[in-house]
Design a protein around this motif. Structure first.
Motif, PDB file in Angstrom:
ATOM      1  N   GLU A   1     -12.574  61.369 -38.543  1.00 44.72           N
ATOM      2  CA  GLU A   1     -11.723  60.645 -38.756  1.00 44.72           C
ATOM      3  C   GLU A   1     -10.939  61.691 -37.503  1.00 44.72           C
ATOM      4  OE1 GLU A   1      -9.667  62.093 -42.212  1.00 44.72           O
ATOM      5  OE2 GLU A   1     -10.591  60.475 -43.212  1.00 44.72           O
TER       6      GLU A   1
ATOM      7  N   ASP B   1     -11.315  59.726 -34.652  1.00 41.09           N
ATOM      8  CA  ASP B   1     -10.692  58.122 -34.319  1.00 41.09           C
ATOM      9  C   ASP B   1     -10.082  58.594 -33.839  1.00 41.09           C
ATOM     10  OD1 ASP B   1     -13.575  57.172 -35.246  1.00 41.09           O
ATOM     11  OD2 ASP B   1     -12.811  57.004 -37.306  1.00 41.09           O
TER      12      ASP B   1
ATOM     13  N   GLN C   1     -17.256  63.316 -42.591  1.00 39.88           N
ATOM     14  CA  GLN C   1     -16.341  62.777 -43.027  1.00 39.88           C
ATOM     15  C   GLN C   1     -14.362  62.904 -42.172  1.00 39.88           C
ATOM     16  OE1 GLN C   1     -15.519  59.220 -43.280  1.00 39.88           O
ATOM     17  NE2 GLN C   1     -13.347  58.841 -43.462  1.00 39.88           N
ATOM     18  N   ARG C   2     -14.384  64.317 -42.124  1.00 37.23           N
ATOM     19  CA  ARG C   2     -13.170  64.630 -41.473  1.00 37.23           C
ATOM     20  C   ARG C   2     -13.741  64.636 -40.416  1.00 37.23           C
ATOM     21  NH1 ARG C   2     -13.358  68.607 -45.620  1.00 37.23           N
ATOM     22  NH2 ARG C   2     -14.065  69.857 -44.316  1.00 37.23           N
TER      23      ARG C   2
END
Length: 307
Positions: A245, A248, A241-242
């Motif tokens: 992110e 993104d 997830q990091r």
């Protein structure tokens, strides 16, 4: 001493300079005075200042050593007058007066000293001691003042980043920070039986001869296999997830800057149509091109059949 913008990628110190820096930092923690610490070791103050300006990690340790020295000196100070007892002061006009002692107040100078120490140590209690107050006084000030709460948060973030940078530099093999023991004669091995020696070899075999399991993924005491597997899966998902992110954010910044995507197909610019020639002029024996007949790679269909 505030940071003067040291370089983040300096030329590493050699082993002699690294030992001199450590001796200087020890003297600075003891005296709290840069000039006196350099003089006691036979160095010039400007030499240490130049090293501080070129190396960010050494600058962070410099500030931390000053904070430690100030905390120790404030704790050892016992000459402060007791509230209510008279003491002699000098007024702004230069005259001496006898006044009743007032309790210490958390003024702007104390706040600035606390924030400066916090930006070097990332330790609230130590920074409060360096400023000469208790840590609860600064926590109370943070609750009362949004501006001080903001500055305290920024100082803590800066201290964390500086300590992290110093820790990463210490991990560099060229730093010579923790290798002094390698240049000394090893102490003699204590007497032990053969069974004790085999027991020591068994205890340290995995760490020395085999690949040791990292501490953060080891199975904890009392943790079931299911809970261990779930924790490792959650850590893996959090790491992904990091990464997503970060990707993104980088993509958003790329689109805002108008830059092309590095993952898309590369679009090559087409040449002007008037530059496209369907008939090669390299062979003068070929018949000139008939404009009413289509060309395929410079050849007529009739020419293909003849071939």
């Amino acid at each position: 001493m505030p940071s003067t913008g040291p370089s983040t990628n300096p030329r590493p110190f050699n082993r002699r300079q690294a030992q001199e820096n450590q001796a200087f930092l020890a003297a600075l923690r003891r005296t709290g005075n840069v000039r006196e610490a350099a003089r006691s070791l036979g160095y010039h103050r400007s030499t240490m200042v130049k090293r501080r300006n070129r190396d960010a990690a050494f600058a962070a340790e410099w500030d931390a050593a000053l904070a430690l020295a100030h905390a120790r000196l404030n704790a050892a100070e016992r000459a402060e007058p007791v509230e209510g007892e008279p003491h002699i002061i000098r007024t702004a006009a230069g005259r001496l007066q006898l006044r009743r002692a007032q309790p210490r107040r958390l003024d702007r100078a104390a706040e600035q000293a606390f924030l400066a120490a916090l930006s070097a140590t990332a330790n609230v209690r130590l920074s409060a001691a360096a400023a000469g107050f208790s840590h609860s006084a600064f926590y109370a000030r943070r609750r009362e003042s949004p501006a001080f709460a903001r500055e305290m948060r920024l100082a803590l973030e800066m201290g964390y980043e500086r300590l992290e940078m110093a820790l990463l530099e210490a991990a560099d093999p060229d730093s010579y920070r923790d290798d002094a023991w390698r240049y000394n004669d090893p102490p003699p091995i204590p007497q032990m039986s053969a069974g004790e020696a085999l027991q020591l070899l068994h205890l340290h075999q995995k760490e020395v001869r085999l690949q040791a399991e990292p501490a953060h993924i080891k199975r904890r005491r009392g943790e079931s296999r299911e809970a261990h597997s779930f924790r490792l899966a959650a850590m893996y998902e959090a790491r992904l997830q990091r990464d997503r992110e970060a990707f993104d954010i980088a993509e958003a910044e790329r689109r805002a800057a108008g830059e092309p995507s590095p993952f898309g197909p590369k679009v090559l610019p087409l040449p002007a149509l008037d530059q496209v020639k369907g008939w090669s002029k390299a062979d003068p024996a070929k018949r000139p091109q008939d404009r009413e007949r289509p060309m395929f790679g410079g050849w007529r269909i009739g020419d293909w059949k003849k071939e």
